[in-house]
Design a protein around this motif. Structure first.
Motif, mmCIF file in Angstrom:
data_model
loop_
_atom_site.group_PDB
_atom_site.id
_atom_site.type_symbol
_atom_site.label_atom_id
_atom_site.label_comp_id
_atom_site.label_asym_id
_atom_site.label_seq_id
_atom_site.Cartn_x
_atom_site.Cartn_y
_atom_site.Cartn_z
ATOM 1 N N ALA A 1 0.885 -1.515 -0.193
ATOM 2 C CA ALA A 1 0.391 0.314 -0.242
ATOM 3 C C ALA A 1 0.586 1.896 0.113
ATOM 4 C CB ALA A 1 -0.651 -0.352 1.132
ATOM 5 N N ASN B 1 1.134 3.900 -2.485
ATOM 6 C CA ASN B 1 0.892 5.289 -2.467
ATOM 7 C C ASN B 1 1.987 5.809 -2.918
ATOM 8 O OD1 ASN B 1 -0.600 7.160 -0.764
ATOM 9 N ND2 ASN B 1 1.254 7.542 0.255
ATOM 10 N N ARG C 1 1.834 6.707 -6.806
ATOM 11 C CA ARG C 1 1.000 7.638 -6.787
ATOM 12 C C ARG C 1 1.111 9.177 -6.609
ATOM 13 N NH1 ARG C 1 -4.317 8.801 -3.026
ATOM 14 N NH2 ARG C 1 -5.325 10.000 -4.222
ATOM 15 N N ILE D 1 1.268 11.500 5.193
ATOM 16 C CA ILE D 1 0.501 10.642 5.838
ATOM 17 C C ILE D 1 2.278 9.616 6.394
ATOM 18 C CG2 ILE D 1 -2.157 10.271 5.512
ATOM 19 C CD1 ILE D 1 0.138 8.057 4.036
ATOM 20 N N GLN E 1 2.846 6.783 8.730
ATOM 21 C CA GLN E 1 2.578 5.394 7.870
ATOM 22 C C GLN E 1 3.875 4.140 8.028
ATOM 23 O OE1 GLN E 1 -0.363 5.453 9.524
ATOM 24 N NE2 GLN E 1 -1.122 3.977 8.004
ATOM 25 N N LYS F 1 0.209 13.970 13.000
ATOM 26 C CA LYS F 1 -1.221 13.688 13.632
ATOM 27 C C LYS F 1 -1.872 15.093 13.220
ATOM 28 C CE LYS F 1 -1.063 9.319 15.580
ATOM 29 N NZ LYS F 1 -1.462 7.637 16.575
ATOM 30 N N ILE G 1 -1.596 16.375 9.896
ATOM 31 C CA ILE G 1 -2.383 15.359 8.750
ATOM 32 C C ILE G 1 -4.040 15.841 9.145
ATOM 33 C CG2 ILE G 1 -3.814 13.137 8.910
ATOM 34 C CD1 ILE G 1 -1.276 12.128 9.403
ATOM 35 N N ALA G 2 -4.641 16.029 10.614
ATOM 36 C CA ALA G 2 -5.933 16.487 10.754
ATOM 37 C C ALA G 2 -6.016 17.749 10.157
ATOM 38 C CB ALA G 2 -6.051 16.261 12.118
ATOM 39 N N LEU H 1 -7.110 17.675 6.075
ATOM 40 C CA LEU H 1 -8.982 17.183 7.406
ATOM 41 C C LEU H 1 -9.460 18.657 7.366
ATOM 42 C CD1 LEU H 1 -8.271 13.721 9.120
ATOM 43 C CD2 LEU H 1 -9.068 14.071 6.159
ATOM 44 N N ALA I 1 -6.909 11.471 11.720
ATOM 45 C CA ALA I 1 -5.759 11.735 11.210
ATOM 46 C C ALA I 1 -6.055 10.275 11.330
ATOM 47 C CB ALA I 1 -4.704 12.481 12.345
ATOM 48 N N GLU I 2 -5.438 9.366 12.056
ATOM 49 C CA GLU I 2 -5.649 7.515 11.887
ATOM 50 C C GLU I 2 -6.357 7.126 10.849
ATOM 51 O OE1 GLU I 2 -5.905 6.263 16.102
ATOM 52 O OE2 GLU I 2 -4.471 7.459 16.568
ATOM 53 N N ALA J 1 -7.375 8.463 8.213
ATOM 54 C CA ALA J 1 -6.975 8.797 6.876
ATOM 55 C C ALA J 1 -6.024 8.418 6.712
ATOM 56 C CB ALA J 1 -6.823 10.543 6.686
ATOM 57 N N ALA J 2 -5.413 8.479 7.627
ATOM 58 C CA ALA J 2 -3.066 8.272 7.171
ATOM 59 C C ALA J 2 -3.515 6.220 6.466
ATOM 60 C CB ALA J 2 -2.551 8.132 8.518
ATOM 61 N N GLU J 3 -4.404 5.981 7.114
ATOM 62 C CA GLU J 3 -4.445 4.152 6.920
ATOM 63 C C GLU J 3 -6.101 4.431 5.589
ATOM 64 O OE1 GLU J 3 -2.916 1.863 8.115
ATOM 65 O OE2 GLU J 3 -4.460 1.331 10.458
ATOM 66 N N GLU K 1 -5.724 6.214 3.378
ATOM 67 C CA GLU K 1 -5.460 6.637 1.823
ATOM 68 C C GLU K 1 -4.893 5.699 0.806
ATOM 69 O OE1 GLU K 1 -7.141 9.060 1.272
ATOM 70 O OE2 GLU K 1 -6.121 9.324 -1.054
ATOM 71 N N PRO K 2 -3.063 5.197 1.649
ATOM 72 C CA PRO K 2 -2.343 3.865 0.833
ATOM 73 C C PRO K 2 -3.420 2.812 0.886
ATOM 74 C CG PRO K 2 -1.489 5.194 2.686
ATOM 75 C CD PRO K 2 -3.161 5.760 3.289
ATOM 76 N N ALA K 3 -4.669 2.538 1.546
ATOM 77 C CA ALA K 3 -5.297 1.600 0.532
ATOM 78 C C ALA K 3 -6.073 1.744 -0.867
ATOM 79 C CB ALA K 3 -6.548 1.621 2.011
ATOM 80 N N ILE L 1 -8.462 -1.969 8.157
ATOM 81 C CA ILE L 1 -8.357 -0.459 8.453
ATOM 82 C C ILE L 1 -9.710 -0.446 8.058
ATOM 83 C CG2 ILE L 1 -6.087 -0.545 7.029
ATOM 84 C CD1 ILE L 1 -8.767 0.864 4.686
#
Lengths: 392, 361
Positions: A289, A293, A296, A313, A317, A373, A376-377, A381, B265-266, B268-270, B272-274, B306
């Motif tokens: 994944a 990513n 991408r 991310i 990750q 985080k 990201i948030a 988001l 955030a967690e 989204a982080a899981e 997006e790569p999926a 996820i």
């Protein structure tokens, strides 16, 4: 979606392969016979310092993200060492290219690329970690110079470095983000003390650095006095790009598969244990994944589109994934997994335990997982920032 | 090299999303959930106008002739809308016919499937040889007839054509009105797609010939289910984020608390790569056959993991309202939960992922 290479790119891939074949003797065992000669050879062929202008000592190619990736993949495939990738090359040089003066570019980029000047980074302080902009190392004007006093921490290679790129507070009255300058000076300047910082791995991967009235010309500031925070963010952007690299996770997963298909416990291969096999496959899905990513992101960068969440991310990750791969290797090794340092039964020179501990540092460093985080948030988001606490 | 959706693919997904918002808003989904006799003819009509039933049917037979990636994008949109539509068969039946059907079988069925004439028409009774037989289910084929039970058949209640796998993996076509075929509803957590238990009593069946037919259908099904979960999970994340921006407690929106923000955030982080993994699995199905099974298994297993995390976390971000029927978040929660178990759960799929790369016997 089209994952095939155009004829031009396939030809380029062929060139890189031919180069690596022809020079196999120069990097036997994955280590250059002569680091500086290898670096010079790579720059000559455009496999290091590829997009840095010739006048500053680079190869001078147009940026081409796909070619960059082909080079990276072919070097991994051949087990060939990349060029010098220390903090000077990967962080200072891009920063100077963006915001340095012409004189600074000419003075520092070439020698840094050639490995003649080694740099360390003076950012974090004991009281300024995640809240880096609250840093307190101060630079007080004294004629044409500054006198710098304070301390830095997490300074890797400080004991080897010729030079430091450092954040100092030049305007103590200004708001915290606006009173910082980015300044360059030799580590041999009087008033600098370096103390190794031993970590849980047992090695001193970092240092503490203490400054006592270190005299530095004001002309050594990069990007303008009081602009250091913005200059530093240029550099941090380059650092975050390096952390969480999916190619590294894939290489590490392949080592784990090798381990699990060759090690036996009571005559049974580890991979034949269904619980360990299940954990391995769960991690492999994550590695794939992150790899896709990454593809991408590559396409987004090529077409000049913002990558959005897919980019934000990666550090969070990727670092966590590396840590989990090391954790599974340790578990799969059972009691052998606790062996360390050296000794008869040690596997992989103890590298799985070392990675497991060192990677925890990477989860924390370069913006902690919790800071990631928040990023990201908030940026990804659109959630609101934490309200500032009332002034005490 | 380009790892991105094309303009056409984005448009396909966007316009399907809009069409579904019109034809199948949540109150339409609720009516379907409450009425076992509802055949959602109106929703199918819209989707048929869109070309969805014939998405992967070759143009020569009246379809759009698109690839697995487009099918996955459509499935993602359907999952996002928790659409009461059995899409799996609309992808798998044409694939089965193209890989293993005779010219006469293709000519008979593909145009009808493409036109959506055979409404809610296809059921895929392949759960047993893929996920393992439960409660004595399984089909035996003899002399052109099938006997036995097939459980967990998506779309099985209304099917006009059934593609069924026997216990040896051989594929068969069964007409919806074939003698000896009976159906009963299997009530599940997910009220947006009904599953059937099909009983075959010496039911006439026409064999399909492809040797790898079941493997192909299985891989396609995993990609489609993975994409459905991806779409549903994205909506659950979006709803959690929207709620966190609006709901106020302690004088602030809850999304300004790190405890809540980090959950978002967690997720989204899981997620997006999926998405990239699902795209690649769909791409590999058509363009990298040696990797197709591995990537499809990983895509379905990983999105299931996820998806479960996002389903529970989004519900939690919503607080008490999250578990109410009134809000309806549970439709997405259950959709994800059903996809996870269908045609092999994550443990089963990881076992297969290991096997196809030689890491398990």
């Amino acid at each position: 979606m089209d994952l095939t290479l155009t004829p031009e790119m396939a030809a380029f891939q062929g060139e890189v392969r031919a180069f690596l074949d022809a020079h196999r003797d120069d990097y036997a065992g994955g280590v250059p016979k002569d680091v500086k000669a290898w670096q010079a050879l790579l720059i000559d062929h455009g496999y290091a310092a590829r997009t840095i202008p010739r006048e500053y000592g680079g190869y001078g190619a147009e940026p081409d993200i796909l070619k960059g990736r082909i080079i990276a993949e072919e070097f991994i495939r051949a087990g060939a060492p990349r060029g010098i990738a220390n903090q000077g090359v990967s962080m200072l040089v891009p920063t100077l290219l963006e915001v340095g003066s012409e004189e600074q570019k000419r003075q520092w980029i070439g020698p840094t690329l050639r490995g003649e000047v080694i740099w360390c980074q003076g950012y974090s302080e004991p009281g300024a970690g995640s809240d880096l902009a609250s840093l307190q190392t101060r630079a007080v004007e004294d004629g044409d110079d500054f006198l710098i006093s304070g301390s830095k921490v997490w300074t890797s290679t400080a004991q080897l470095a010729d030079m430091i790129f450092c954040l100092v507070r030049t305007e103590p009255e200004a708001p915290k983000h606006e009173g910082i300058s980015y300044i360059l000076f030799p580590m041999s300047t009087p008033g600098i003390e370096v103390r190794p910082l031993k970590t849980m791995t047992g090695a001193a991967e970092f240092n503490e650095v203490f400054f006592t009235e270190v005299r530095v010309p004001q002309a050594n500031v990069v990007g303008g006095r009081g602009r250091g925070w913005f200059v530093a963010n240029t550099t941090l952007k380059h650092e975050r790009g390096m952390l969480g690299d999916p190619n590294a996770a894939e290489a590490r997963l392949n080592s784990l598969i090798e381990l699990m298909t060759t090690e036996t416990v009571g005559g049974e291969r580890i991979v034949d244990n269904p619980i360990f096999r299940d954990r391995l496959m769960a991690l492999q899905a994550r590695v794939f994944a992150m790899k896709f990513n990454g593809l991408r992101l590559l396409t987004a960068a090529q077409s000049g589109e913002g990558a959005g969440l897919a980019g934000l991310i990666v550090k969070l990750q990727g670092c966590e994934l590396n840590h989990q791969i090391a954790a599974l290797a340790i578990d799969a090794l059972g009691e052998l997994g606790i062996l360390y340092h050296d000794g008869a039964h040690l596997r992989a020179k103890g590298s799985w335990q070392r990675s497991y501990m060192f990677d925890l540092g990477l989860i924390i460093g370069g913006g902690t997982a919790q800071i990631q985080k928040n990023i990201i948030a908030e940026r990804g988001l659109g959630l609101p920032r934490e309200p500032s606490p009332a002034k005490a | 090299m380009r790892f991105a959706l094309s303009e056409d693919q984005r448009m396909l997904q966007d316009s399907l999303t809009k069409a579904l918002a019109e034809a199948s808003p949540l109150d339409r989904v609720r009516r379907f959930a409450d009425d076992p006799t509802d055949k959602v003819a109106d929703v199918w009509q819209t989707l048929a106008e869109f070309g969805l039933p014939g998405l992967v049917v070759p143009e020569a037979y009246g379809g759009l002739g698109l690839s697995m990636l487009e099918a996955a994008l459509a499935s993602e949109a359907l999952g996002a809308a928790v659409a009461p539509v059995a899409f799996l068969g609309a992808v798998l039946a044409p694939l089965a016919l193209m890989r293993g059907g005779s010219e006469a079988q293709r000519a008979e069925w593909l145009p009808k499937l493409a036109a959506g004439e055979v409404q809610a028409a296809i059921a895929i009774a392949i759960a047993e040889p893929i996920a393992g037989a439960r409660d004595g289910a399984g089909l035996t084929a003899a002399a052109g007839k099938l006997t036995g039970k097939a459980l967990f058949v998506p779309g099985g209640m209304g099917a006009g054509l059934i593609v069924a796998a026997d216990a040896t993996g051989g594929l068969h076509l069964v007409r919806g009105d074939a003698p000896g075929l009976s159906r009963s509803l299997m009530p599940t957590i997910d009220d947006t797609r009904r599953l059937a238990e099909l009983t075959f009593a010496e039911t006439p069946a026409e064999p399909l010939t492809a040797n790898d037919g079941l493997t192909t259908l299985r891989d396609a099904a995993w990609v489609i289910l993975a994409a459905d979960t991806l779409g549903a999970a994205q909506v659950m994340l979006d709803k959690a984020v929207a709620y966190a921006k609006e709901r106020r407690q302690f004088g602030r929106v809850i999304g300004s608390f790190q405890a809540v923000k980090h959950l978002c955030a967690e997720m989204a982080a899981e997620l997006e790569p999926a998405r990239a993994l699902v795209w690649y699995a769909a791409y590999a199905f058509d363009h990298a056959p040696q990797e197709a099974s591995l990537m499809a298994a990983h895509a379905k297993a990983h999105t299931s993991e996820i998806g479960r995390f996002i389903a529970r976390t989004s519900t939690e971000v919503h607080g008490g309202i999250g578990i109410t029927d009134l809000l309806g978040l549970h439709f997405w929660f259950k959709r994800i939960g059903q996809n996870r178990q269908l045609l092999g759960g994550p443990e089963k799929l990881r076992e297969i992922a290991a096997r196809v790369q030689g890491l398990a016997a």
